[in-house]
Design an enzyme around this catalytic site. Structure first.
Site, PDB file in Angstrom:
ATOM      1  N   LYS A 120       0.802  -1.234   0.000  1.00  0.00           N
ATOM      2  CA  LYS A 120       0.000   0.000   0.000  1.00  0.00           C
ATOM      3  C   LYS A 120       0.832   1.279   0.000  1.00  0.00           C
ATOM      4  CE  LYS A 120      -4.294  -1.735   1.859  1.00  0.00           C
ATOM      5  NZ  LYS A 120      -5.299  -1.726   2.911  1.00  0.00           N
ATOM      6  N   ASP A 167     -10.127   2.832   1.532  1.00  0.00           N
ATOM      7  CA  ASP A 167     -10.221   2.155   2.831  1.00  0.00           C
ATOM      8  C   ASP A 167     -10.832   3.084   3.876  1.00  0.00           C
ATOM      9  OD1 ASP A 167      -9.234  -0.377   2.361  1.00  0.00           O
ATOM     10  OD2 ASP A 167      -7.151   0.172   2.734  1.00  0.00           O
TER      11      ASP A 167
HETATM   12  P1  NAP Z   1      -0.028  -4.420   8.280  1.00  0.00           P
HETATM   13  O1  NAP Z   1       0.298  -3.167   7.562  1.00  0.00           O
HETATM   14  O2  NAP Z   1       0.827  -5.612   8.136  1.00  0.00           O
HETATM   15  O3  NAP Z   1      -0.086  -4.016   9.848  1.00  0.00           O
HETATM   16  C1  NAP Z   1      -0.391  -4.950  10.831  1.00  0.00           C
HETATM   17  C2  NAP Z   1      -0.247  -4.298  12.206  1.00  0.00           C
HETATM   18  O4  NAP Z   1      -0.645  -5.294  13.141  1.00  0.00           O
HETATM   19  C3  NAP Z   1       1.182  -3.901  12.550  1.00  0.00           C
HETATM   20  O5  NAP Z   1       1.163  -2.690  13.242  1.00  0.00           O
HETATM   21  C4  NAP Z   1       1.632  -5.032  13.478  1.00  0.00           C
HETATM   22  O6  NAP Z   1       2.505  -4.635  14.489  1.00  0.00           O
HETATM   23  C5  NAP Z   1       0.341  -5.407  14.141  1.00  0.00           C
HETATM   24  N1  NAP Z   1       0.415  -6.777  14.646  1.00  0.00           N
HETATM   25  C6  NAP Z   1       0.731  -7.887  13.929  1.00  0.00           C
HETATM   26  N2  NAP Z   1       0.708  -8.952  14.753  1.00  0.00           N
HETATM   27  C7  NAP Z   1       0.392  -8.501  15.989  1.00  0.00           C
HETATM   28  C8  NAP Z   1       0.225  -9.120  17.256  1.00  0.00           C
HETATM   29  N3  NAP Z   1       0.389 -10.437  17.402  1.00  0.00           N
HETATM   30  N4  NAP Z   1      -0.118  -8.345  18.303  1.00  0.00           N
HETATM   31  C9  NAP Z   1      -0.285  -7.012  18.176  1.00  0.00           C
HETATM   32  N5  NAP Z   1      -0.125  -6.352  16.991  1.00  0.00           N
HETATM   33  C10 NAP Z   1       0.201  -7.094  15.930  1.00  0.00           C
HETATM   34  O7  NAP Z   1      -1.499  -4.915   7.938  1.00  0.00           O
HETATM   35  P2  NAP Z   1      -2.742  -3.992   7.523  1.00  0.00           P
HETATM   36  O8  NAP Z   1      -2.782  -3.811   6.064  1.00  0.00           O
HETATM   37  O9  NAP Z   1      -2.731  -2.795   8.393  1.00  0.00           O
HETATM   38  O10 NAP Z   1      -3.983  -4.952   7.865  1.00  0.00           O
HETATM   39  C11 NAP Z   1      -4.329  -5.227   9.214  1.00  0.00           C
HETATM   40  C12 NAP Z   1      -5.631  -6.026   9.225  1.00  0.00           C
HETATM   41  O11 NAP Z   1      -6.696  -5.233   8.721  1.00  0.00           O
HETATM   42  C13 NAP Z   1      -5.560  -7.272   8.348  1.00  0.00           C
HETATM   43  O12 NAP Z   1      -6.173  -8.341   9.028  1.00  0.00           O
HETATM   44  C14 NAP Z   1      -6.392  -6.910   7.151  1.00  0.00           C
HETATM   45  O13 NAP Z   1      -7.040  -8.027   6.569  1.00  0.00           O
HETATM   46  C15 NAP Z   1      -7.414  -5.967   7.763  1.00  0.00           C
HETATM   47  N6  NAP Z   1      -7.972  -5.064   6.742  1.00  0.00           N
HETATM   48  C16 NAP Z   1      -9.288  -5.181   6.461  1.00  0.00           C
HETATM   49  C17 NAP Z   1      -9.848  -4.360   5.515  1.00  0.00           C
HETATM   50  C18 NAP Z   1     -11.314  -4.477   5.211  1.00  0.00           C
HETATM   51  O14 NAP Z   1     -11.745  -3.997   4.161  1.00  0.00           O
HETATM   52  N7  NAP Z   1     -12.096  -5.066   6.072  1.00  0.00           N
HETATM   53  C19 NAP Z   1      -9.059  -3.416   4.838  1.00  0.00           C
HETATM   54  C20 NAP Z   1      -7.704  -3.312   5.169  1.00  0.00           C
HETATM   55  C21 NAP Z   1      -7.168  -4.153   6.128  1.00  0.00           C
HETATM   56  P3  NAP Z   1       4.067  -4.304  14.227  1.00  0.00           P
HETATM   57  O15 NAP Z   1       4.030  -2.904  13.649  1.00  0.00           O
HETATM   58  O16 NAP Z   1       4.659  -4.387  15.567  1.00  0.00           O
HETATM   59  O17 NAP Z   1       4.567  -5.338  13.255  1.00  0.00           O
END
Ligand code: NAP
Length: 465
Positions: free
Chosen positions: A264, A300
């Site tokens: 992204k 988003d």
């Molecule tokens: P991302 O950029 O990889 O970020 C994930 C975040 O989660 C990071 O800050 C990471 O922490 C944190 N994290 C990972 N494992 C963790 C744990 N065990 N405990 C606490 N924090 C943890 O991913 P993203 O794109 O933001 O997406 C996040 C979620 O949102 C995904 O499940 C995705 O499917 C969902 N999402 C849904 C939609 C929708 O349309 N419904 C749209 C976008 C995203 P660190 O920084 O410490 O690594």
């Protein structure tokens, strides 16, 4: 056509003639040795003996014969597919392999190679174009998840056929899509040169339900379009070699892309224009290919707020906690701040999350010590609760008690452990599927100028990955 993978059987049936006569469709007989992706250890002699024993061909029976046997057999060449498989990579001498096979008298040349990134589809599409211009029948496939585009778009670009498995479990090559999905999800029979192509760029992407939403919307709106998963490792290379109209090495009617993790932010460098809101958020999730320009948007943020505004009359001054500090958290912070809410960030790694908190001028605390009592809204923007973290929750029932509404952005599964805990703690709950559909609707409008109609209900789609 039905392919009988005889190498998948422990022994070759002695009533093959009877079986082939009973099947009413054209057949392809395949007897592949293990070193070429088959399921049996077969010597060259055994394979020669096998093919000699089943001659002559029936009317509608094709043989798939590996290239090195071309000079050992005397089949009816008008129904022979002469094939080459490489399960490790795209060989550098791909063109020479094609030329060698094309020199045989076989009716169809088949080349299947292993793609490790989406750009490995380029030589396959180029090979299809070459064979088409030379009037040679060909099946060219990039295997693996990164090669799905060649399987779905191949027939519209001249491939003699594409392979579909009986179901997801019985695939005979990496990346094979099941036959029902090829028809009912990707509408492979109706794709042609005019079809507008859109897709999801990410890693991984195969779990996504976005193809279910957008392909259903194309049908509902009567648009000749297809939406594919694009497994992209190197986004810069993908945009340069396959997407940007000024540099791409492929002529295809690519019109729109959804962007998901981990691309992204990196994709922003590849665009000609980015809408101001997406610039502020610092991430894009939508690309529009507009003549020779690439335009970037973020749907988003609006997609995240749409379902909230159906539940909260206003978010003004609402106390909102956001868990996570990645791409989704960025969009969430920006979106709820835009609604004049008071936002606090909670992350496992506060040192890392601090930069994000400073950027948006909000406070940041350690997730482990959080209590969400008194918060109007808690948003989970981490993957905890899905995939390999399916049995985990980013917050305990005790931490959630006293919060009004818990919004988990995860959409698969629909009910995460977090939402179950929240329900038991007496909170309102909201899953991520509504957001997914809302942001997808805005993407669809950017690509096609049309909205999902009110009657369109992708929430009822079969979301089995
Ligand atoms: P991302 O950029 O990889 O970020 C994930 C975040 O989660 C990071 O800050 C990471 O922490 C944190 N994290 C990972 N494992 C963790 C744990 N065990 N405990 C606490 N924090 C943890 O991913 P993203 O794109 O933001 O997406 C996040 C979620 O949102 C995904 O499940 C995705 O499917 C969902 N999402 C849904 C939609 C929708 O349309 N419904 C749209 C976008 C995203 P660190 O920084 O410490 O690594």
């Amino acid at each position: 056509m039905i392919e009988l993978r005889l190498d998948c059987l422990e022994e070759t049936p002695n009533n093959l003639g009877e079986i082939t006569q009973r099947l009413s469709r054209p057949l392809i007989l395949t007897f592949r040795p293990s070193e070429q992706g088959g399921h049996r250890n077969l010597t060259r002699k055994e394979r020669q003996r096998f093919w000699s024993s089943i001659a002559p061909h029936g009317e509608s029976i094709w043989w798939d014969v590996e290239g090195e046997l071309a000079h050992d057999l005397t089949p009816d060449w008008s129904r022979v597919i002469i094939s080459h498989h490489d399960f490790s990579s795209v060989p550098e001498d791909l063109e020479q392999i094609y030329e060698r096979l094309a020199r045989t008298r076989a009716a169809v040349v088949k080349i299947a190679v292993q793609a490790s990134d989406i750009v490995d589809c380029i030589p396959i599409f180029q090979l299809l174009a070459r064979a088409r211009s030379e009037g040679r029948e060909i099946i060219a496939i990039a295997m693996g998840n990164a090669g799905i585009a060649t399987r779905v778009l191949g027939p519209s670009r001249g491939s003699f056929l594409t392979y579909g498995s009986l179901d997801d479990e019985s695939t005979t090559a990496p990346g094979q899509v099941n036959a029902r999905k090829l028809r009912s999800l990707y509408h492979v029979d109706t794709i042609d040169d005019e079809t507008m192509i859109c897709g999801l760029v990410g890693l991984p992407v195969m779990h996504s339900v976005s193809p279910h939403i957008h392909n259903a919307a194309f049908v509902e709106q009567g648009i000749n379009g297809v939406y594919l998963p694009f497994e992209v490792h190197d986004a810069q290379q993908f945009f340069k070699r396959m997407v940007h109209p000024r540099t791409r090495e492929l002529s295809w009617n690519l019109r729109g892309l959804s962007i998901t993790a981990p691309h992204k932010q990196t994709v922003m460098e590849c665009l000609d224009w980015i809408e101001p809101d997406a610039k502020e958020i610092g991430a894009i999730n939508t690309v529009v290919i507009d003549d020779d320009r690439l335009l970037g948007y973020n749907t988003d943020a609006a997609g995240l707020v749409d379902p909230l505004l159906k539940r909260f009359t206003s978010l003004r001054d609402a106390r909102v906690a956001i868990i996570g500090a990645g791409g989704a958290a960025r969009a969430a912070i920006w979106a709820v701040k835009r609604q004049s809410a008071n936002v606090t960030l909670f992350a496992r790694n506060t040192t890392k999350a601090q930069a994000l908190a400073e950027l948006f001028r909000i406070s940041c605390y350690a997730l482990s010590a959080a209590s969400f009592a008194g918060y109007d809204l808690v948003i989970n923007a981490t993957p905890v609760g899905s995939g390999s973290h399916i049995d985990q929750s980013p917050a305990t029932r005790e931490q959630l008690t006293g919060a009004r509404c818990i919004y988990d952005l995860i959409y698969n599964p629909r009910e995460t452990l977090l939402l179950r805990e929240a329900h038991e703690a007496g909170c309102e709950t909201l899953g991520g599927l509504e957001m997914l559909v809302a942001q997808a609707g805005r993407q669809f409008e950017l690509w096609t100028g049309k909205r999902f109609s009110d009657a369109f209900s992708p929430l009822n789609i079969d979301s089995t990955p």
